[in-house]
Write a protein that holds these residues in place. Structure first.
Motif, PDB file in Angstrom:
ATOM      1  N   ALA A 201       0.835  -1.204   0.000  1.00 35.64           N
ATOM      2  CA  ALA A 201       0.000   0.000   0.000  1.00 35.64           C
ATOM      3  C   ALA A 201       0.872   1.257   0.000  1.00 35.64           C
ATOM      4  O   ALA A 201       0.595   2.213  -0.734  1.00 35.64           O
ATOM      5  CB  ALA A 201      -0.929  -0.004   1.213  1.00 35.64           C
ATOM      6  N   ASP A 202       1.934   1.250   0.803  1.00 34.55           N
ATOM      7  CA  ASP A 202       2.862   2.382   0.855  1.00 34.55           C
ATOM      8  C   ASP A 202       3.530   2.589  -0.497  1.00 34.55           C
ATOM      9  O   ASP A 202       3.596   3.710  -1.015  1.00 34.55           O
ATOM     10  CB  ASP A 202       3.908   2.127   1.945  1.00 34.55           C
ATOM     11  CG  ASP A 202       4.868   3.279   2.157  1.00 34.55           C
ATOM     12  OD1 ASP A 202       4.463   4.447   1.950  1.00 34.55           O
ATOM     13  OD2 ASP A 202       6.020   3.022   2.550  1.00 34.55           O
TER      14      ASP A 202
ATOM     15  N   GLY B 271       2.072   5.922  -7.393  1.00 35.40           N
ATOM     16  CA  GLY B 271       0.977   6.647  -8.036  1.00 35.40           C
ATOM     17  C   GLY B 271       1.139   8.157  -7.944  1.00 35.40           C
ATOM     18  O   GLY B 271       0.941   8.878  -8.932  1.00 35.40           O
ATOM     19  N   LEU B 272       1.520   8.627  -6.771  1.00 37.18           N
ATOM     20  CA  LEU B 272       1.699  10.073  -6.608  1.00 37.18           C
ATOM     21  C   LEU B 272       2.904  10.589  -7.383  1.00 37.18           C
ATOM     22  O   LEU B 272       2.860  11.693  -7.934  1.00 37.18           O
ATOM     23  CB  LEU B 272       1.801  10.432  -5.133  1.00 37.18           C
ATOM     24  CG  LEU B 272       0.494  10.290  -4.354  1.00 37.18           C
ATOM     25  CD1 LEU B 272       0.704  10.556  -2.877  1.00 37.18           C
ATOM     26  CD2 LEU B 272      -0.576  11.205  -4.918  1.00 37.18           C
TER      27      LEU B 272
ATOM     28  N   VAL C 251       6.556   9.526 -20.519  1.00 38.52           N
ATOM     29  CA  VAL C 251       7.759   9.979 -19.814  1.00 38.52           C
ATOM     30  C   VAL C 251       7.547   9.923 -18.302  1.00 38.52           C
ATOM     31  O   VAL C 251       8.464   9.572 -17.550  1.00 38.52           O
ATOM     32  CB  VAL C 251       8.166  11.401 -20.272  1.00 38.52           C
ATOM     33  CG1 VAL C 251       9.267  11.962 -19.404  1.00 38.52           C
ATOM     34  CG2 VAL C 251       8.600  11.378 -21.734  1.00 38.52           C
ATOM     35  N   ALA C 252       6.357  10.219 -17.823  1.00 44.56           N
ATOM     36  CA  ALA C 252       6.057  10.202 -16.391  1.00 44.56           C
ATOM     37  C   ALA C 252       6.176   8.798 -15.802  1.00 44.56           C
ATOM     38  O   ALA C 252       6.369   8.648 -14.592  1.00 44.56           O
ATOM     39  CB  ALA C 252       4.669  10.776 -16.134  1.00 44.56           C
TER      40      ALA C 252
ATOM     41  N   GLY D 298       8.512   4.241 -12.294  1.00 44.74           N
ATOM     42  CA  GLY D 298       9.223   2.961 -12.273  1.00 44.74           C
ATOM     43  C   GLY D 298      10.426   2.986 -11.348  1.00 44.74           C
ATOM     44  O   GLY D 298      10.702   2.024 -10.627  1.00 44.74           O
ATOM     45  N   LEU D 299      11.130   4.103 -11.354  1.00 39.29           N
ATOM     46  CA  LEU D 299      12.275   4.244 -10.441  1.00 39.29           C
ATOM     47  C   LEU D 299      11.808   4.268  -8.985  1.00 39.29           C
ATOM     48  O   LEU D 299      12.523   3.797  -8.094  1.00 39.29           O
ATOM     49  CB  LEU D 299      13.066   5.503 -10.778  1.00 39.29           C
ATOM     50  CG  LEU D 299      13.809   5.469 -12.110  1.00 39.29           C
ATOM     51  CD1 LEU D 299      14.424   6.842 -12.412  1.00 39.29           C
ATOM     52  CD2 LEU D 299      14.868   4.389 -12.114  1.00 39.29           C
ATOM     53  N   THR D 300      10.610   4.777  -8.737  1.00 41.56           N
ATOM     54  CA  THR D 300      10.058   4.776  -7.390  1.00 41.56           C
ATOM     55  C   THR D 300       9.824   3.351  -6.899  1.00 41.56           C
ATOM     56  O   THR D 300      10.045   3.045  -5.725  1.00 41.56           O
ATOM     57  CB  THR D 300       8.741   5.580  -7.350  1.00 41.56           C
ATOM     58  OG1 THR D 300       9.025   6.923  -7.720  1.00 41.56           O
ATOM     59  CG2 THR D 300       8.093   5.547  -5.983  1.00 41.56           C
TER      60      THR D 300
END
Length: 85
Positions: free
Chosen positions: A11-12, A18-19, A48-49, A54-56
């Motif tokens: 969830a975290d 998402g944000l 691009v976003a 993905g890195l997150t």
């Protein structure tokens, strides 16, 4: 990770991912409207976003090993303001 911890982590991570995606998309769209630096269509901006999002996910996976158990945070548990004693 135990089952509740895994659900908490997912969830975290979903919230952070998402944000990050929405913030990046809005930033690109706004930058395209107010500057000449960025000239992307909506769909190009959406694609691009996905890169920082993905890195997150990668950052969160690493954070699950480095930081407080059950979160995607990189802060060690004693330094994390959400840490419960």
């Amino acid at each position: 990770m135990t089952q509740p911890t895994t659900a908490r982590f997912l969830a975290d991570l979903a919230e952070r991912t998402g944000l990050t995606y929405l913030e990046t998309l809005l930033g690109l769209l706004l930058a395209g409207q107010v500057t000449d630096i960025v000239d992307l269509s909506f769909w190009q901006s959406a694609a691009v976003a996905a890169l920082p999002a993905g890195l997150t996910v990668i950052k969160g996976a690493i954070g699950s090993r480095l930081g407080q158990i059950g979160t995607a945070s990189w802060l060690p548990a004693p330094s994390d303001p959400t840490h419960r004693f």
